[in-house]
Design a protein around this motif. Sequence first.
Motif, PDB file in Angstrom:
ATOM      1  N   LYS A  55       0.893 -17.883 -40.916  1.00  0.00           N
ATOM      2  CA  LYS A  55       1.193 -18.430 -39.594  1.00  0.00           C
ATOM      3  C   LYS A  55       0.869 -19.916 -39.529  1.00  0.00           C
ATOM      4  O   LYS A  55       1.612 -20.702 -38.929  1.00  0.00           O
ATOM      5  CB  LYS A  55       0.415 -17.668 -38.529  1.00  0.00           C
ATOM      6  CG  LYS A  55       0.752 -18.096 -37.099  1.00  0.00           C
ATOM      7  CD  LYS A  55      -0.019 -17.250 -36.088  1.00  0.00           C
ATOM      8  CE  LYS A  55       0.302 -17.705 -34.657  1.00  0.00           C
ATOM      9  NZ  LYS A  55      -0.446 -16.917 -33.652  1.00  0.00           N
ATOM     10  N   LYS A  58       3.676 -21.694 -41.270  1.00  0.00           N
ATOM     11  CA  LYS A  58       4.894 -21.647 -40.455  1.00  0.00           C
ATOM     12  C   LYS A  58       4.825 -22.652 -39.314  1.00  0.00           C
ATOM     13  O   LYS A  58       5.789 -23.384 -39.049  1.00  0.00           O
ATOM     14  CB  LYS A  58       5.092 -20.235 -39.914  1.00  0.00           C
ATOM     15  CG  LYS A  58       6.359 -20.063 -39.089  1.00  0.00           C
ATOM     16  CD  LYS A  58       6.518 -18.615 -38.631  1.00  0.00           C
ATOM     17  CE  LYS A  58       7.784 -18.443 -37.790  1.00  0.00           C
ATOM     18  NZ  LYS A  58       7.946 -17.026 -37.329  1.00  0.00           N
ATOM     19  N   GLU A  59       3.695 -22.720 -38.642  1.00  0.00           N
ATOM     20  CA  GLU A  59       3.558 -23.648 -37.521  1.00  0.00           C
ATOM     21  C   GLU A  59       3.545 -25.097 -38.007  1.00  0.00           C
ATOM     22  O   GLU A  59       4.087 -25.989 -37.321  1.00  0.00           O
ATOM     23  CB  GLU A  59       2.277 -23.339 -36.754  1.00  0.00           C
ATOM     24  CG  GLU A  59       2.335 -22.017 -35.984  1.00  0.00           C
ATOM     25  CD  GLU A  59       1.053 -21.722 -35.241  1.00  0.00           C
ATOM     26  OE1 GLU A  59       0.054 -22.453 -35.471  1.00  0.00           O
ATOM     27  OE2 GLU A  59       1.038 -20.764 -34.445  1.00  0.00           O
ATOM     28  N   VAL A  61       5.165 -26.275 -40.599  1.00  0.00           N
ATOM     29  CA  VAL A  61       6.558 -26.610 -40.887  1.00  0.00           C
ATOM     30  C   VAL A  61       7.302 -26.919 -39.592  1.00  0.00           C
ATOM     31  O   VAL A  61       8.048 -27.909 -39.489  1.00  0.00           O
ATOM     32  CB  VAL A  61       7.242 -25.457 -41.645  1.00  0.00           C
ATOM     33  CG1 VAL A  61       8.734 -25.708 -41.768  1.00  0.00           C
ATOM     34  CG2 VAL A  61       6.615 -25.295 -43.040  1.00  0.00           C
ATOM     35  N   LYS A  62       7.098 -26.078 -38.598  1.00  0.00           N
ATOM     36  CA  LYS A  62       7.771 -26.256 -37.307  1.00  0.00           C
ATOM     37  C   LYS A  62       7.404 -27.593 -36.661  1.00  0.00           C
ATOM     38  O   LYS A  62       8.260 -28.284 -36.100  1.00  0.00           O
ATOM     39  CB  LYS A  62       7.387 -25.106 -36.377  1.00  0.00           C
ATOM     40  CG  LYS A  62       7.985 -25.205 -34.984  1.00  0.00           C
ATOM     41  CD  LYS A  62       7.531 -24.037 -34.117  1.00  0.00           C
ATOM     42  CE  LYS A  62       8.074 -24.181 -32.690  1.00  0.00           C
ATOM     43  NZ  LYS A  62       7.612 -23.058 -31.826  1.00  0.00           N
ATOM     44  N   ASN A  63       6.137 -27.969 -36.757  1.00  0.00           N
ATOM     45  CA  ASN A  63       5.659 -29.185 -36.097  1.00  0.00           C
ATOM     46  C   ASN A  63       5.686 -30.422 -36.989  1.00  0.00           C
ATOM     47  O   ASN A  63       5.341 -31.514 -36.531  1.00  0.00           O
ATOM     48  CB  ASN A  63       4.233 -28.969 -35.598  1.00  0.00           C
ATOM     49  CG  ASN A  63       4.133 -27.869 -34.571  1.00  0.00           C
ATOM     50  OD1 ASN A  63       5.051 -27.676 -33.765  1.00  0.00           O
ATOM     51  ND2 ASN A  63       3.027 -27.138 -34.581  1.00  0.00           N
ATOM     52  N   ARG A 465       4.776 -31.083 -47.672  1.00  0.00           N
ATOM     53  CA  ARG A 465       4.020 -30.294 -46.688  1.00  0.00           C
ATOM     54  C   ARG A 465       2.539 -30.245 -47.069  1.00  0.00           C
ATOM     55  O   ARG A 465       1.667 -30.311 -46.210  1.00  0.00           O
ATOM     56  CB  ARG A 465       4.586 -28.870 -46.620  1.00  0.00           C
ATOM     57  CG  ARG A 465       4.000 -28.019 -45.524  1.00  0.00           C
ATOM     58  CD  ARG A 465       4.327 -28.573 -44.145  1.00  0.00           C
ATOM     59  NE  ARG A 465       5.769 -28.790 -44.009  1.00  0.00           N
ATOM     60  CZ  ARG A 465       6.318 -29.765 -43.301  1.00  0.00           C
ATOM     61  NH1 ARG A 465       5.536 -30.628 -42.655  1.00  0.00           N
ATOM     62  NH2 ARG A 465       7.629 -29.897 -43.224  1.00  0.00           N
TER      63      ARG A 465
END
Length: 476
Positions: A55, A58-59, A61-63, A465
């Motif tokens: 999680k 994932k967050e 990457v999103k932000n 990342r």
Amino acid sequence: MKRFFFIIPYAILFGLSLQAFNFKLDHPIAEDISRLMPVKMKAIKAEDSEGAIKKVIKEAVKNGDSISIAGMQHSQGGQTLYPNGILLDMKHYDKILDLDVKEKHITVQSGATWADLQEYINPYGLALKVSQSQNIFTIGGSLSVNVHGRDIRHHALIETVESFRLLNAKGQILTVSREENSELFSSVIGGYGLFGVILDVTLQLTDDELYKIKTKSLNYDEYTSYFKRDVLQNDAVKMHLARISVAPGSYLDEMYVTDYYRANDQAQLSNYNTLNRETIVAVPKFFLGLSRYNDWGKKRFWETQETYMANIDGNLVSRNNVMRSDSAFMDYSNPSKTEVLQEYFVPIDQFTDYIDDLRKTLSHEKDFNLLNITIRYVEHNDESLMSYAKDDMFALVMLINQGTDNESKENTGRVIRNMINVTLDHNGSYYLPYYGYPTKTQLFEAYPRAEEFFQLKKKYDPDNRFMNLFYKEYHP
């Protein structure tokens, strides 16, 4: 007091470990163990499950956030820090998943420490093949810097790794081994957290054994021939450690060695295999403290070490106890000073000439406070792209006391760059996990496959990342 002189280079830093994370909930500031580069992070995430770690990725990457990965924070070159990034603290992800006693394999989550493993496997008569002398570090952190220890038959940690699972920037979990995703195997181990999150690792173990300690004093110019003849060619010798004096009067001249022979009567192992803990604190703390402040203290410390070495000659110890230590006596807290490590690798046949040149380089450095040099052996191994062992090497681990102000950092950096030049002149290399004093030119000379390493970073993590200050400083 029985074991404290063996562990100085790594143990000295443990006293600051409680300061490794200086967190404030509203504006988290993270520091590694050296306290030389406090970094403001966007957030710190300490997760204990695979789902929670996924999680976080994932967050991020999103932000569009960068991620740095931390264990015990003993790497001192920014490998666990990146400004305004997410710091993923892995220490709570620490379960032992599986132990195959017959095959001598263990699978463990990457946040577990070597101490956790030893406590788990010791009742089964098993021991680690490779780890640092100190056992406080996480498995994932040790893989990320590809540690080595004092075992002269098992060398870099990469040799003992069967496989691991890697969570990459896409949220995918890959199985990595010499047969599967082999390109990642050679770049993640010794890859400083730049390719993803190591989730769990399967390691080879070995049998616990009983060793007899033998010690000897000699001069530095005798060391190579002694090591080749009496250590390397003697199958009974399983582990080895040496120390060279930094005290006036014997500076980079006098040495003592500690060899661990497999004891003839292994039936006695049960009398020695209880995992030891250090109980005597005041005496070693006192003498180490003296050595920090003046030449007189360094002389007393060296004399005390020599006496101690003579006293332990002939003692028996288990393998697991050789490969562990507590370090409360090494607690060092000073608001204006810190202690940093350097480690240089030099081909064993060049050791004598190297020490001569190193002595010349350091002879006029009155403000350079070198406290200790421990020497180990590492056999040539090029499995890791960023391998430090380009030849059969002696590894010299140096402990340095320095100020935290800019002038002190500049002075220490200048001396260290000079020492690295001497090392490179002798076809050596240096260890990467420490403060970024070396130049980029020095890194690429010491690590001839660094360009390939950085290209693979771009291939497997094109969006960067996973980031840290080490990569920011040294990538092309």
